[in-house]
Scaffold this active site. Structure first.
Site, PDB file in Angstrom:
ATOM      1  N   CYS A  43       0.835  -1.193   0.000  1.00 11.45           N
ATOM      2  CA  CYS A  43       0.000   0.000   0.000  1.00 11.45           C
ATOM      3  C   CYS A  43       0.876   1.251   0.000  1.00 11.45           C
ATOM      4  CB  CYS A  43      -0.987  -0.040   1.163  1.00 11.45           C
ATOM      5  SG  CYS A  43      -2.379   1.104   0.973  1.00 11.45           S
ATOM      6  N   HIS A  79      -3.510  -5.682   1.297  1.00 10.38           N
ATOM      7  CA  HIS A  79      -3.159  -5.999   2.675  1.00 10.38           C
ATOM      8  C   HIS A  79      -3.572  -7.443   2.982  1.00 10.38           C
ATOM      9  CE1 HIS A  79      -2.129  -1.938   4.015  1.00 10.38           C
ATOM     10  NE2 HIS A  79      -3.201  -1.488   3.381  1.00 10.38           N
TER      11      HIS A  79
END
Length: 489
Positions: A337, A443
């Site tokens: 991310c 994630h």
């Protein structure tokens, strides 16, 4: 039916509220009750993507996500209706019922409570109508007398639901009896009767040596000490509120791999690395200096709630050079991310969402921050991955979640020059030609059993076992009959 509510208060942050609430969710669920967790307001950059009652997806604090799993129910945004995600020391992004609320984000702290309390109250009422017991978690301490007039997380839910409460203190820090007495003394008078028991956490030694302190405390307050819980260095759950242990950790057995996770100030979603802490043969290091990266097999750049600021911090520590040198030697580098965004050539911020900055230049990508936030659960299969550290992921199907403002694409000028980022998950992950630098938006990679097995040959401890152990711990150490009475009529 309207559910009974049990609140877990703490004398401070880090006292053990989150894991105790998780354990209680599991224990009561094993008694056949329909249980749900609830935390009115959480402040954390550890978030999970869950369902909304309307069928969409939104964010809640990770602790309530795990508590819902422990209770055996589907996590949803009502379990943590208000989530504050710190972006700086004096600024947080406000997430209401799973979605960013720009108007609330712009308000001052004390102006938010009257605006959000009706939403919080409705979420609690809806959960109570659907369950037998709500295990509520407080935040910080209920004795923050500067905040009591606007408190919607510790005090208002207990009043509204006529809840019973436990108060937990960390005895390993010292001063636990003073913390318990002082908290009781500073509670609003109308809520003292709600407090049904003190809990001492992280005790080591012979509990009989505590006498006569619990008896004297009960004489002063009328509240019994109902449990003394032993010190456990690892309960198997991620730490709440972005708190992590500075010590290097290892999951047991001889060390086969050392993983350094860069611990910048606004690190987010660090809970996804819990499987690495538990995995046999893995040594996990939280890296703040180049020396912390020495000897690492992998360097991981995790998520960030302030990517440009954390990238500036990383450079100030000299970690940029350490990461570049590691990659140049063929060492494995992973960006997740915000970490993916840092690995590219540039961060472009036309809307003032995060900030502009040059990237580390390890992947020929550019990220532009958008006002809209991507929040979704995702399942995807890795395509061909260049031979290298991450090649084992080729063909592996992984499940995870996305929470990001950025949109990342190959850098046009570098593509024209023939510098290619291999897209190994469509729109989600890119790898360099050497196969040792990987960036992805997904994630939860290490929480996926297939990915963990492919990369490390390891198996994370099943969460069901962690939850059952926690339930067994409270059953063994609470006074007989107390847990049943707390949920009874």
């Amino acid at each position: 039916m309207t559910a009974r509510c049990l609140m877990v208060w703490g004398t401070s942050s880090g006292a053990g509220k989150s894991w105790l609430a998780t354990a209680l969710c599991r224990w009561y669920a094993r008694q056949g009750l329909r249980v749900a967790p609830f935390k009115a307001q959480n402040m954390s950059n550890n978030a999970r993507v869950v369902a909304t009652p309307e069928g969409g997806e939104g964010e809640i604090g990770a602790a309530q996500y795990f508590q819902a799993l422990a209770a055996g129910v589907e996590p949803d945004v009502r379990m943590n209706p208000l989530l504050l995600k710190p972006e700086a020391d004096t600024r947080s992004q406000v997430v209401l019922l799973g979605r960013v609320d720009a108007e609330l984000t712009a308000l001052r702290w004390r102006e938010r409570s009257p605006r959000v309390w009706p939403v919080v109250r409705q979420a609690l009422d809806e959960l109570r109508a659907e369950h037998d017991l709500i295990v509520m978690e407080g935040a910080g301490s209920p004795a923050e007398i500067n905040l009591q007039d606007t408190d919607i997380v510790n005090l208002a839910p207990v009043r509204h639901a006529q809840a019973r409460a436990l108060l937990i203190a960390d005895i390993d820090r010292g001063g636990a009896f003073a913390h318990l007495y002082g908290t009781w003394a500073l509670l609003p008078a109308d809520l003292r009767d709600a407090l049904r028991g003190f809990v001492l956490n992280k005790f080591r030694g012979d509990a009989a040596l505590l006498a006569p302190a619990p008896q004297r405390l009960q004489a002063l307050t009328g509240v019994p000490t109902v449990a003394t819980l032993p010190l456990r260095w690892g309960h198997g759950l991620p730490e709440e509120d972005g708190v992590f242990d500075d010590r290097a950790t290892r999951g047991g057995g001889p060390v086969r791999s050392t993983v350094a996770v860069v611990a910048y100030p606004r690190i987010s979603n660090l809970d996804e690395f819990q499987p690495l802490k538990n995995a046999a043969g893995v040594r996990l290091v939280w890296a703040r200096t180049p020396a912390d990266c020495a000897g690492a097999d992998w360097i991981i750049l995790p998520g960030s709630k302030a990517t440009a600021a954390d990238l500036a911090w990383l450079r100030a520590q000299g970690l940029d050079a350490a990461i570049a040198a590691h990659a140049a030697r063929g060492g494995a580098v992973l960006g997740i991310c915000g970490g993916l965004q840092m690995l590219g050539e540039a961060l472009v911020d036309p809307h003032g969402v995060d900030g502009n900055a040059p990237g580390l230049g390890l992947l020929p990508l550019v990220t532009e921050f958008e006002r809209a936030k991507t929040v979704r659960r995702t399942t995807a299969t890795f395509g061909a991955v260049p031979a290298g550290a991450w090649a084992a992921l080729a063909g592996v199907t992984v499940r995870g979640y996305e929470i990001h403002h950025g949109r990342t694409v190959p850098h046009p000028a570098l593509v024209a020059r023939g510098e290619i980022a291999h897209e190994v998950l469509p729109g989600l992950a890119w790898c360099n030609a050497a196969g040792n630098v990987l960036g992805l938006y997904l994630h939860g990679l290490f929480e996926d059993e297939a990915a963990l097995r492919a990369l490390l040959g390891a198996r994370a401890r099943p969460l069901a076992d962690v939850f059952d152990d926690l339930a067994g711990l409270v059953e063994a150490h609470f006074a007989p009959g107390v847990l049943a009475a707390l949920a009874g009529p």
